[in-house]
Motif scaffolding. Sequence first.
Motif, PDB file in Angstrom:
ATOM      1  N   SER A  56       5.229  16.340  11.051  1.00 56.23           N
ATOM      2  CA  SER A  56       4.391  17.382  10.471  1.00 56.23           C
ATOM      3  C   SER A  56       5.000  18.729  10.805  1.00 56.23           C
ATOM      4  CB  SER A  56       2.949  17.285  10.994  1.00 56.23           C
ATOM      5  OG  SER A  56       2.907  17.505  12.389  1.00 56.23           O
ATOM      6  N   GLY A  57       4.500  19.788  10.163  1.00 58.78           N
ATOM      7  CA  GLY A  57       5.043  21.116  10.383  1.00 58.78           C
ATOM      8  C   GLY A  57       6.327  21.338   9.610  1.00 58.78           C
ATOM      9  N   ARG A  58       7.025  22.408   9.949  1.00 60.45           N
ATOM     10  CA  ARG A  58       8.278  22.704   9.250  1.00 60.45           C
ATOM     11  C   ARG A  58       9.197  23.562  10.118  1.00 60.45           C
ATOM     12  NH1 ARG A  58       7.369  27.284   4.627  1.00 60.45           N
ATOM     13  NH2 ARG A  58       6.348  28.866   5.919  1.00 60.45           N
ATOM     14  N   ILE A  59      10.483  23.557   9.758  1.00 60.48           N
ATOM     15  CA  ILE A  59      11.519  24.351  10.420  1.00 60.48           C
ATOM     16  C   ILE A  59      12.195  25.205   9.363  1.00 60.48           C
ATOM     17  CG2 ILE A  59      13.668  24.282  11.747  1.00 60.48           C
ATOM     18  CD1 ILE A  59      12.772  21.488  12.754  1.00 60.48           C
ATOM     19  N   LEU A  60      12.363  26.501   9.658  1.00 57.92           N
ATOM     20  CA  LEU A  60      13.013  27.419   8.735  1.00 57.92           C
ATOM     21  C   LEU A  60      14.178  28.110   9.430  1.00 57.92           C
ATOM     22  CD1 LEU A  60       9.633  27.817   8.334  1.00 57.92           C
ATOM     23  CD2 LEU A  60      10.504  28.942   6.286  1.00 57.92           C
ATOM     24  N   ILE A  61      15.274  28.272   8.713  1.00 58.87           N
ATOM     25  CA  ILE A  61      16.437  29.014   9.185  1.00 58.87           C
ATOM     26  C   ILE A  61      16.718  30.114   8.177  1.00 58.87           C
ATOM     27  CG2 ILE A  61      18.916  28.914   9.665  1.00 58.87           C
ATOM     28  CD1 ILE A  61      18.491  26.038  10.639  1.00 58.87           C
ATOM     29  N   ASN A  62      16.647  31.355   8.657  1.00 63.34           N
ATOM     30  CA  ASN A  62      16.790  32.516   7.770  1.00 63.34           C
ATOM     31  C   ASN A  62      15.816  32.462   6.595  1.00 63.34           C
ATOM     32  OD1 ASN A  62      18.732  33.683   9.332  1.00 63.34           O
ATOM     33  ND2 ASN A  62      20.460  33.048   8.068  1.00 63.34           N
ATOM     34  N   GLY A  63      14.606  31.973   6.849  1.00 63.19           N
ATOM     35  CA  GLY A  63      13.586  31.914   5.816  1.00 63.19           C
ATOM     36  C   GLY A  63      13.680  30.721   4.889  1.00 63.19           C
ATOM     37  N   ARG A  64      14.725  29.920   5.028  1.00 62.67           N
ATOM     38  CA  ARG A  64      14.892  28.735   4.175  1.00 62.67           C
ATOM     39  C   ARG A  64      14.349  27.505   4.888  1.00 62.67           C
ATOM     40  NH1 ARG A  64      19.331  24.818   2.804  1.00 62.67           N
ATOM     41  NH2 ARG A  64      20.450  25.567   4.636  1.00 62.67           N
ATOM     42  N   GLU A  65      13.484  26.786   4.237  1.00 61.35           N
ATOM     43  CA  GLU A  65      12.890  25.588   4.818  1.00 61.35           C
ATOM     44  C   GLU A  65      13.930  24.470   4.860  1.00 61.35           C
ATOM     45  OE1 GLU A  65       8.550  23.978   4.148  1.00 61.35           O
ATOM     46  OE2 GLU A  65       9.896  23.075   2.664  1.00 61.35           O
ATOM     47  N   VAL A  66      14.192  23.970   6.074  1.00 59.54           N
ATOM     48  CA  VAL A  66      15.195  22.917   6.221  1.00 59.54           C
ATOM     49  C   VAL A  66      14.585  21.595   6.673  1.00 59.54           C
ATOM     50  CG1 VAL A  66      17.106  24.524   6.631  1.00 59.54           C
ATOM     51  CG2 VAL A  66      15.759  23.674   8.577  1.00 59.54           C
ATOM     52  N   SER A  67      13.340  21.637   7.158  1.00 59.43           N
ATOM     53  CA  SER A  67      12.650  20.402   7.554  1.00 59.43           C
ATOM     54  C   SER A  67      11.164  20.514   7.259  1.00 59.43           C
ATOM     55  CB  SER A  67      12.813  20.127   9.059  1.00 59.43           C
ATOM     56  OG  SER A  67      14.103  19.681   9.386  1.00 59.43           O
ATOM     57  N   ARG A  68      10.627  19.472   6.705  1.00 60.23           N
ATOM     58  CA  ARG A  68       9.191  19.248   6.568  1.00 60.23           C
ATOM     59  C   ARG A  68       9.027  17.753   6.339  1.00 60.23           C
ATOM     60  NH1 ARG A  68       8.675  18.433   1.116  1.00 60.23           N
ATOM     61  NH2 ARG A  68       9.896  19.754  -0.292  1.00 60.23           N
ATOM     62  N   PRO A  69       7.818  17.210   6.405  1.00 58.08           N
ATOM     63  CA  PRO A  69       7.657  15.773   6.163  1.00 58.08           C
ATOM     64  C   PRO A  69       8.210  15.377   4.793  1.00 58.08           C
ATOM     65  CG  PRO A  69       5.667  16.673   7.129  1.00 58.08           C
ATOM     66  CD  PRO A  69       6.550  17.844   6.828  1.00 58.08           C
ATOM     67  N   GLY A  70       9.099  14.410   4.782  1.00 63.61           N
ATOM     68  CA  GLY A  70       9.707  13.961   3.534  1.00 63.61           C
ATOM     69  C   GLY A  70      10.934  14.735   3.120  1.00 63.61           C
ATOM     70  N   LYS A  71      11.295  15.782   3.856  1.00 66.65           N
ATOM     71  CA  LYS A  71      12.481  16.566   3.517  1.00 66.65           C
ATOM     72  C   LYS A  71      13.243  16.917   4.785  1.00 66.65           C
ATOM     73  CE  LYS A  71      13.997  21.112   1.898  1.00 66.65           C
ATOM     74  NZ  LYS A  71      13.572  22.431   1.363  1.00 66.65           N
ATOM     75  N   THR A  72      14.515  16.535   4.837  1.00 66.25           N
ATOM     76  CA  THR A  72      15.385  16.892   5.958  1.00 66.25           C
ATOM     77  C   THR A  72      16.738  17.294   5.403  1.00 66.25           C
ATOM     78  OG1 THR A  72      14.290  15.272   7.401  1.00 66.25           O
ATOM     79  CG2 THR A  72      16.399  16.146   8.144  1.00 66.25           C
ATOM     80  N   VAL A  73      17.032  18.584   5.413  1.00 67.50           N
ATOM     81  CA  VAL A  73      18.341  19.060   4.970  1.00 67.50           C
ATOM     82  C   VAL A  73      19.392  18.566   5.961  1.00 67.50           C
ATOM     83  CG1 VAL A  73      19.757  21.113   4.582  1.00 67.50           C
ATOM     84  CG2 VAL A  73      17.358  21.096   3.852  1.00 67.50           C
ATOM     85  N   PRO A  74      20.500  17.968   5.501  1.00 68.02           N
ATOM     86  CA  PRO A  74      21.523  17.433   6.415  1.00 68.02           C
ATOM     87  C   PRO A  74      22.081  18.507   7.347  1.00 68.02           C
ATOM     88  CG  PRO A  74      21.921  16.717   4.159  1.00 68.02           C
ATOM     89  CD  PRO A  74      20.850  17.753   4.081  1.00 68.02           C
ATOM     90  N   PRO A  75      22.547  18.107   8.528  1.00 64.74           N
ATOM     91  CA  PRO A  75      23.058  19.072   9.506  1.00 64.74           C
ATOM     92  C   PRO A  75      24.145  19.988   8.947  1.00 64.74           C
ATOM     93  CG  PRO A  75      22.820  16.918  10.534  1.00 64.74           C
ATOM     94  CD  PRO A  75      22.536  16.724   9.080  1.00 64.74           C
ATOM     95  N   GLU A  76      25.046  19.439   8.139  1.00 64.65           N
ATOM     96  CA  GLU A  76      26.165  20.235   7.641  1.00 64.65           C
ATOM     97  C   GLU A  76      25.745  21.289   6.636  1.00 64.65           C
ATOM     98  OE1 GLU A  76      25.991  16.460   5.114  1.00 64.65           O
ATOM     99  OE2 GLU A  76      25.730  17.010   7.240  1.00 64.65           O
ATOM    100  N   ARG A  77      24.505  21.244   6.161  1.00 65.13           N
ATOM    101  CA  ARG A  77      24.031  22.221   5.185  1.00 65.13           C
ATOM    102  C   ARG A  77      22.972  23.151   5.771  1.00 65.13           C
ATOM    103  NH1 ARG A  77      21.804  18.855   0.540  1.00 65.13           N
ATOM    104  NH2 ARG A  77      21.157  20.935  -0.153  1.00 65.13           N
ATOM    105  N   ARG A  78      22.871  23.207   7.090  1.00 63.74           N
ATOM    106  CA  ARG A  78      21.834  24.012   7.744  1.00 63.74           C
ATOM    107  C   ARG A  78      22.343  25.332   8.312  1.00 63.74           C
ATOM    108  NH1 ARG A  78      16.893  21.057  10.381  1.00 63.74           N
ATOM    109  NH2 ARG A  78      16.579  19.456   8.808  1.00 63.74           N
TER     110      ARG A  78
END
Length: 350
Positions: A56-78
Amino acid sequence: MHLQVEHIALGYDQVAVVDELSFSIEAGQVGCLLGASGCGKTTALRAIAGFEPVLSGRILINGREVSRPGKTVPPERRSVGMVFQDHALFPHLTVEANVAFGIRTQARRHQRVGELLDLTGLTGFEKRYPHELSGGQQQRVALARALAPEPAVLLLDEPFSSLDTGLRRQMGQDIRTLLTERGAATLLVTHDQLEAFALADQVGLMHQGQLLQWDSPYQLYHRPADRTVASFTGRGCYLKARRVNGQLEHALGTSPLPDHHDHSDGQSQFDLLIRPDDIRPSTNGRSARVLQRQFQGAQILYLLELSSKERIAALFTSHDNFAVGEMVSIALDADHLVLFNPENTTAGST
């Protein structure tokens, strides 16, 4: 460039090992997750890196959402760089090739490697292999490799654990200066309170998957939110105290009630947190007997017994040299008094 972690839960087989974790780190700042093994700090770091999904919840890098339930941006694209606990250098590659590994633009590679080697004090070591380097030099190569792609966020996983104490302190200060100059948002995880305090602008103490307090090192030490924070961030003892006529009475005398204490709650009994550096020798203070002493060079740590039979630790300069069994006169010298309710672990004052 910044990192935002918003109310994330992490775990395995839908069982949370980290719950409701929230904090943010601005560009050029160093944040730290501090805690004992198993508290969830490394799991949180792996989620920020993209190796673990969030429940649950989310992680943002420079305002771009990179993690939320059902979505995980790969490490090389973060846009994340990571320095692992064991450095994880490629043993078959030279220093130069290790640092260049993450640089995708061929045209800038040579220049960028040269800049980073100069920045980390590794110029002249380009052709050496990891096994030909000291532990501190390997650490610098790992850091240079992580910085090479110019990440928005840099993650450090117990980066100094394999170094001896002296080198750890030297490396810590050098790396802090380097990181703040590069402008990335940096997150360190460690179990070492001194390392956290020396390196970080903001420190979060984790315990059993919960973030107990996210604050400056100064606030964490002098104004802990609860007893767990107080005990992890430094040695401390407790004296029984009571409120009498608007003052605080305890075995060391009388003190004003802390400014932020709620005077209207009717509570009169407290536990008063005493740090070793809160006590000083005094010619007209309260008497205490020296039970133990531990010489530490510039300072001596004493265990003292008061007339109330309560025991406290006191840290004096080594010029204040007292023997075991000797009676000493001491006074409380604290700018920030912290009170705890005897029935629970919530601070009565911060």
